[in-house]
Design a protein around this motif. Sequence first.
Motif, mmCIF file in Angstrom:
data_model
loop_
_atom_site.group_PDB
_atom_site.id
_atom_site.type_symbol
_atom_site.label_atom_id
_atom_site.label_comp_id
_atom_site.label_asym_id
_atom_site.label_seq_id
_atom_site.Cartn_x
_atom_site.Cartn_y
_atom_site.Cartn_z
ATOM 1 N N GLY A 39 61.025 37.072 45.279
ATOM 2 C CA GLY A 39 59.690 37.581 44.965
ATOM 3 C C GLY A 39 59.661 38.706 43.957
ATOM 4 N N ALA A 40 60.725 38.867 43.173
ATOM 5 C CA ALA A 40 60.775 39.975 42.225
ATOM 6 C C ALA A 40 59.763 39.798 41.096
ATOM 7 N N GLY A 41 59.418 38.565 40.744
ATOM 8 C CA GLY A 41 58.491 38.335 39.647
ATOM 9 C C GLY A 41 57.086 38.002 40.097
ATOM 10 N N SER A 42 56.690 38.503 41.253
ATOM 11 C CA SER A 42 55.376 38.177 41.800
ATOM 12 C C SER A 42 54.231 38.665 40.921
ATOM 13 N N SER A 43 54.462 39.749 40.186
ATOM 14 C CA SER A 43 53.389 40.254 39.333
ATOM 15 C C SER A 43 53.092 39.294 38.188
ATOM 16 N N ALA A 44 54.046 38.423 37.830
ATOM 17 C CA ALA A 44 53.796 37.432 36.788
ATOM 18 C C ALA A 44 52.737 36.430 37.226
ATOM 19 N N VAL A 45 52.718 36.095 38.510
ATOM 20 C CA VAL A 45 51.712 35.167 39.027
ATOM 21 C C VAL A 45 50.329 35.799 38.932
ATOM 22 N N ILE A 46 50.238 37.069 39.276
ATOM 23 C CA ILE A 46 48.967 37.783 39.159
ATOM 24 C C ILE A 46 48.559 37.864 37.693
ATOM 25 N N GLY A 47 49.529 38.062 36.802
ATOM 26 C CA GLY A 47 49.247 38.112 35.379
ATOM 27 C C GLY A 47 48.685 36.798 34.860
ATOM 28 N N ILE A 48 49.239 35.689 35.322
ATOM 29 C CA ILE A 48 48.721 34.372 34.915
ATOM 30 C C ILE A 48 47.284 34.210 35.390
ATOM 31 N N PHE A 49 47.011 34.627 36.611
ATOM 32 C CA PHE A 49 45.641 34.575 37.132
ATOM 33 C C PHE A 49 44.698 35.407 36.265
ATOM 34 N N LEU A 50 45.126 36.613 35.873
ATOM 35 C CA LEU A 50 44.272 37.464 35.037
ATOM 36 C C LEU A 50 44.079 36.871 33.647
ATOM 37 N N LEU A 51 45.088 36.186 33.121
ATOM 38 C CA LEU A 51 44.920 35.503 31.838
ATOM 39 C C LEU A 51 43.855 34.412 31.927
ATOM 40 N N VAL A 52 43.870 33.664 33.024
ATOM 41 C CA VAL A 52 42.858 32.618 33.218
ATOM 42 C C VAL A 52 41.475 33.235 33.352
ATOM 43 N N VAL A 53 41.365 34.302 34.143
ATOM 44 C CA VAL A 53 40.070 34.967 34.319
ATOM 45 C C VAL A 53 39.571 35.520 32.984
ATOM 46 N N GLY A 54 40.465 36.121 32.201
ATOM 47 C CA GLY A 54 40.067 36.644 30.895
ATOM 48 C C GLY A 54 39.618 35.549 29.953
ATOM 49 N N GLY A 55 40.318 34.437 29.966
ATOM 50 C CA GLY A 55 39.911 33.313 29.115
ATOM 51 C C GLY A 55 38.558 32.753 29.510
ATOM 52 N N LEU A 56 38.329 32.621 30.806
ATOM 53 C CA LEU A 56 37.031 32.138 31.266
ATOM 54 C C LEU A 56 35.914 33.129 30.954
#
Length: 71
Positions: A39-56
């Motif tokens: 789980g060391a890269g868990s913040s990357a998953v949150i980052g992908i979610f924020l990229l989708v939200v920003g695009g929308l």
Amino acid sequence: MRWNAGVLAGLLIGLAWIAVGSVLVVTGRRRAARSEREGAGSSAVIGIFLLVVGGLTLFATLLLAVVPGAP
């Protein structure tokens, strides 16, 4: 096209989401590559979610700017 304060605010908010999401993806992937922990890269998953939200957000804001309505 209408460029009022609401459209400009929506664009800025969308760009902010994309900027924060990009930073989280990059740092999360670096942390995951360096660490052996689960789980060391868990913040990357949150980052992908924020990229989708920003695009929308950008997409919806641009639709508001283009769709004709009351002046």
